[in-house]
Design an enzyme around this catalytic site. Sequence first.
Site, mmCIF file in Angstrom:
data_model
loop_
_atom_site.group_PDB
_atom_site.id
_atom_site.type_symbol
_atom_site.label_atom_id
_atom_site.label_comp_id
_atom_site.label_asym_id
_atom_site.label_seq_id
_atom_site.Cartn_x
_atom_site.Cartn_y
_atom_site.Cartn_z
ATOM 1 N N ASN A 10 0.880 -1.165 0.000
ATOM 2 C CA ASN A 10 0.000 0.000 0.000
ATOM 3 C C ASN A 10 0.915 1.211 0.000
ATOM 4 O OD1 ASN A 10 -1.761 2.072 0.422
ATOM 5 N ND2 ASN A 10 -2.435 1.417 2.462
ATOM 6 N N TRP A 11 1.023 1.828 -1.174
ATOM 7 C CA TRP A 11 1.973 2.940 -1.317
ATOM 8 C C TRP A 11 1.468 4.208 -0.624
ATOM 9 C CZ3 TRP A 11 4.009 2.982 -7.114
ATOM 10 C CH2 TRP A 11 4.684 1.784 -7.372
ATOM 11 N N LYS A 12 0.184 4.236 -0.270
ATOM 12 C CA LYS A 12 -0.436 5.427 0.337
ATOM 13 C C LYS A 12 -0.196 6.644 -0.582
ATOM 14 C CE LYS A 12 -0.076 3.166 4.739
ATOM 15 N NZ LYS A 12 0.021 3.249 6.182
ATOM 16 N N HIS A 95 -9.501 1.532 4.587
ATOM 17 C CA HIS A 95 -8.253 1.651 5.351
ATOM 18 C C HIS A 95 -8.483 2.593 6.530
ATOM 19 C CE1 HIS A 95 -4.137 2.623 6.408
ATOM 20 N NE2 HIS A 95 -3.779 1.523 5.766
ATOM 21 N N GLU A 97 -6.798 4.916 7.668
ATOM 22 C CA GLU A 97 -6.520 6.329 7.361
ATOM 23 C C GLU A 97 -7.715 6.982 6.675
ATOM 24 O OE1 GLU A 97 -2.826 5.545 5.349
ATOM 25 O OE2 GLU A 97 -1.957 4.954 7.280
ATOM 26 N N GLU A 167 -5.518 -4.695 10.323
ATOM 27 C CA GLU A 167 -4.460 -3.723 10.574
ATOM 28 C C GLU A 167 -4.728 -2.990 11.883
ATOM 29 O OE1 GLU A 167 -2.369 -2.551 6.683
ATOM 30 O OE2 GLU A 167 -4.044 -1.198 6.941
ATOM 31 N N GLY A 173 2.662 2.216 10.707
ATOM 32 C CA GLY A 173 3.650 3.287 10.573
ATOM 33 C C GLY A 173 4.374 3.627 11.860
ATOM 34 N N SER A 213 3.473 -2.305 10.162
ATOM 35 C CA SER A 213 4.922 -2.427 10.376
ATOM 36 C C SER A 213 5.481 -3.791 9.982
ATOM 37 C CB SER A 213 5.287 -2.072 11.825
ATOM 38 O OG SER A 213 4.908 -0.738 12.119
ATOM 39 N N GLY A 234 2.873 -1.195 4.206
ATOM 40 C CA GLY A 234 2.976 0.230 3.886
ATOM 41 C C GLY A 234 4.406 0.607 3.562
ATOM 42 N N GLY A 235 5.091 1.207 4.529
ATOM 43 C CA GLY A 235 6.437 1.762 4.324
ATOM 44 C C GLY A 235 7.399 0.835 3.582
#
Length: 250
Positions: A10-12, A95, A97, A167, A173, A213, A234-235
């Site tokens: 997930n590149w966000k 998500h 976010e 999640e 993150g 994470s 993510g990251g």
Amino acid sequence: MARKKIIAGNWKMNMTPSEAVALVETLKPLVQNEDVDVVFGVPAIDIVPVVEACKGTNIAVAAENMYFEESGAYTGEISPKMLVDAGVKYVILGHSERRDYFKETDADVNKKVLKAIEHGITPIMCCGESLEQREQGITMDFIRQQVKIGLQNVTADQAKKMVIAYEPIWAIGTGKTATSEQAEEVCKGIRQCIAEIYDDATAAEIRIQYGGSVNAGNAAELFAMEDIDGGLVGGASLKPDFGKIVCYNK
Ligand code: 13P
């Protein structure tokens, strides 16, 4: 039947279109694993060039959001038809976010899930508790509500093909991964919830990811758990490390 693992990035809100193509070129050779369905979830503006860059590879492309109407006066939104035409196979929905910053509700997520399925796009439906909810001991109550509302009017056959991403918000993150036992406990609970809504066959087939994470160091242990069928990353999906996550079993 063993469930095939599905590992999605997930590149966000990262990567311009040209950066996105360069990242795909870097990751392409690193994410070869026939045991895993590999998905890149990318920003809307990157979808067209990323689909093009992924042609002939094992990488499927996901959108990070979608609207639940076919077309019309919804300035700034993207319809399922647009995603299908662009070559998108999956869509990340609900998500945390989006729920937090853009006030998406479980009912909104449900409408999007139904629309995605209608258009043949596989939803990756996200759920997960906050730290406060975990400390209050209401993790499973909260997640069961998210899952039950999110899946309203979804049939068993449709649910079987879906992906649910667990999640925990406190692990996103933060570098603070859930332990594999914590992640397994909730993923198992989600599978039980699916069995209650539908039946054991549906629960046995639906794929449940863990996200929060995930990195090259913890992926193998998480993905070895019985009810964890891969990850939403993510990251670490923006780095060559994503190759190590996808090839966790090699
Ligand atoms: P991180 O892997 O950066 O914690 O993000 C997880 C996530 O939100 C994936 O959807």
